[in-house]
Design an enzyme around this catalytic site. Structure first.
Site, PDB file in Angstrom:
ATOM      1  N   HIS A   6       0.810  -1.233   0.000  1.00 56.92           N
ATOM      2  CA  HIS A   6       0.000   0.000   0.000  1.00 56.92           C
ATOM      3  C   HIS A   6       0.834   1.271   0.000  1.00 56.92           C
ATOM      4  CE1 HIS A   6      -2.708  -3.079   1.625  1.00 56.92           C
ATOM      5  NE2 HIS A   6      -3.640  -2.417   0.977  1.00 56.92           N
ATOM      6  N   GLU A  79       2.824  -1.655   7.694  1.00 59.02           N
ATOM      7  CA  GLU A  79       3.801  -1.781   6.596  1.00 59.02           C
ATOM      8  C   GLU A  79       5.123  -1.080   6.945  1.00 59.02           C
ATOM      9  OE1 GLU A  79       2.018  -0.960   2.752  1.00 59.02           O
ATOM     10  OE2 GLU A  79       0.660  -2.680   2.962  1.00 59.02           O
ATOM     11  N   ARG A 167     -21.400  14.877  17.283  1.00 59.65           N
ATOM     12  CA  ARG A 167     -21.599  16.152  16.559  1.00 59.65           C
ATOM     13  C   ARG A 167     -23.025  16.215  16.042  1.00 59.65           C
ATOM     14  NH1 ARG A 167     -16.149  16.654  15.388  1.00 59.65           N
ATOM     15  NH2 ARG A 167     -15.584  18.865  15.421  1.00 59.65           N
ATOM     16  N   ARG A 222     -15.037  21.984  21.503  1.00 58.62           N
ATOM     17  CA  ARG A 222     -16.425  21.563  21.346  1.00 58.62           C
ATOM     18  C   ARG A 222     -17.330  22.105  22.437  1.00 58.62           C
ATOM     19  NH1 ARG A 222     -17.333  16.885  19.020  1.00 58.62           N
ATOM     20  NH2 ARG A 222     -19.499  17.546  19.249  1.00 58.62           N
TER      21      ARG A 222
HETATM   22  N1  URA Z   1     -10.230  15.685  14.504  1.00 56.02           N
HETATM   23  C1  URA Z   1     -11.255  15.067  15.101  1.00 56.02           C
HETATM   24  O1  URA Z   1     -11.348  13.850  15.055  1.00 56.02           O
HETATM   25  N2  URA Z   1     -12.196  15.806  15.743  1.00 56.02           N
HETATM   26  C2  URA Z   1     -12.139  17.143  15.777  1.00 56.02           C
HETATM   27  O2  URA Z   1     -13.042  17.765  16.363  1.00 56.02           O
HETATM   28  C3  URA Z   1     -11.066  17.787  15.153  1.00 56.02           C
HETATM   29  C4  URA Z   1     -10.104  17.032  14.517  1.00 56.02           C
END
Ligand code: URA
Length: 255
Positions: A6, A79, A167, A222
């Site tokens: 790969h 790999e 999310r 977040r």
């Molecule tokens: N990468 C992720 O997995 N989540 C995020 O909120 C930002 C980058």
């Protein structure tokens, strides 16, 4: 193994490299390799796997992109290990979930909550996904020496960016019951952030007696927003790369 499928690499091409940086994004590979001591060069580019080779402190060092998530990361680690690479530093981006973490801060992972699937193909879920002590120490000392705001702790490592990280800005907006309320729970359990590769890398590395650590730049918090600003991404990436480069120099000199 002298040649792997790969990654498009073979033992001759990697010039006995035993150290590798693992960003996710193929477009980040050249930027990382520009920090090497000598002229680095592209040695392969297949699918999401782009590799540059150069020298740091007289040793061959690779940068290989893994793509996003556990399955593609597992192929890259597998790999590279087959070709003789022993020490890995993942450089990534991440979404923080604790209020005190600021944009472009750096997170250094001690261990990962194994929400991925790929790592379970290498070790049962009871097996911990923890950073190698020497790599962890080198990353922490690098962040201190560079004077960068950093946080050291546990990450939640997910197979999905949207529902697995709870999310709401997804197509359907629906989050299955397993993940409803999960962000609150991870916050309560002192988890710092979400990302998508560390559990696979750290589980594989420990299971295969290799050494690995992860450093990530915070591109979103977040607790405030789900929106990602490209200017913040650039700064976060620069910070994470600087820490990884300094840490790798230390690790090379220790060997
Ligand atoms: N990468 C992720 O997995 N989540 C995020 O909120 C930002 C980058």
């Amino acid at each position: 193994m002298s040649k792997v499928y790969h990654l498009g690499l073979d033992e001759g091409k990697i010039e006995e490299a035993r150290f590798a940086f693992l960003p996710g994004d193929p477009d980040r590979v050249k930027f990382i390799a520009q920090n090497f001591d000598s002229n680095s060069k592209e040695i392969a580019y297949k699918r999401e796997y782009r590799s540059y080779l150069g020298k740091m402190k007289g040793k061959s060092v690779l940068v290989t992109s893994t793509g996003i998530g556990g399955p593609s990361t597992s192929i890259a680690v597998e790999e590279l290990a087959q070709l003789g690479v022993k020490i890995f530093i993942r450089i990534g981006t991440t979404g923080a979930i604790q209020k005190n973490i600021k944009l472009a801060d750096v997170i250094i992972v001690t261990g990962s909550v194994r929400l991925d699937g790929a790592s379970t193909h290498y070790a049962p879920v009871e097996y911990p996904a923890v950073a190698d002590y020497e790599v962890l120490d080198a990353l922490v000392e690098a962040a201190k020496a560079l004077g960068l705001r950093h946080h050291i702790g546990i990450t939640a490592s997910c197979d999905t960016f949207y529902p697995g990280q709870e999310r709401k800005d997804s197509y359907s907006g629906y989050i299955i019951r397993r993940f409803q309320g999960s962000m609150k729970e991870w916050q309560r359990l002192n988890v710092l952030n979400y990302e998508m590769e560390s559990s696979t890398l750290l589980t594989m590395a420990n299971a295969m007696r290799l050494k690995a650590g992860c450093v990530m730049g915070v591109i979103v918090n977040r607790t405030e927003s789900e929106e990602i600003n490209p200017k913040v991404v650039e700064k976060a990436e620069i910070n994470a790369v600087s820490v990884a480069i300094e840490a790798m120099k230390t690790l090379i000199l220790q060997k």
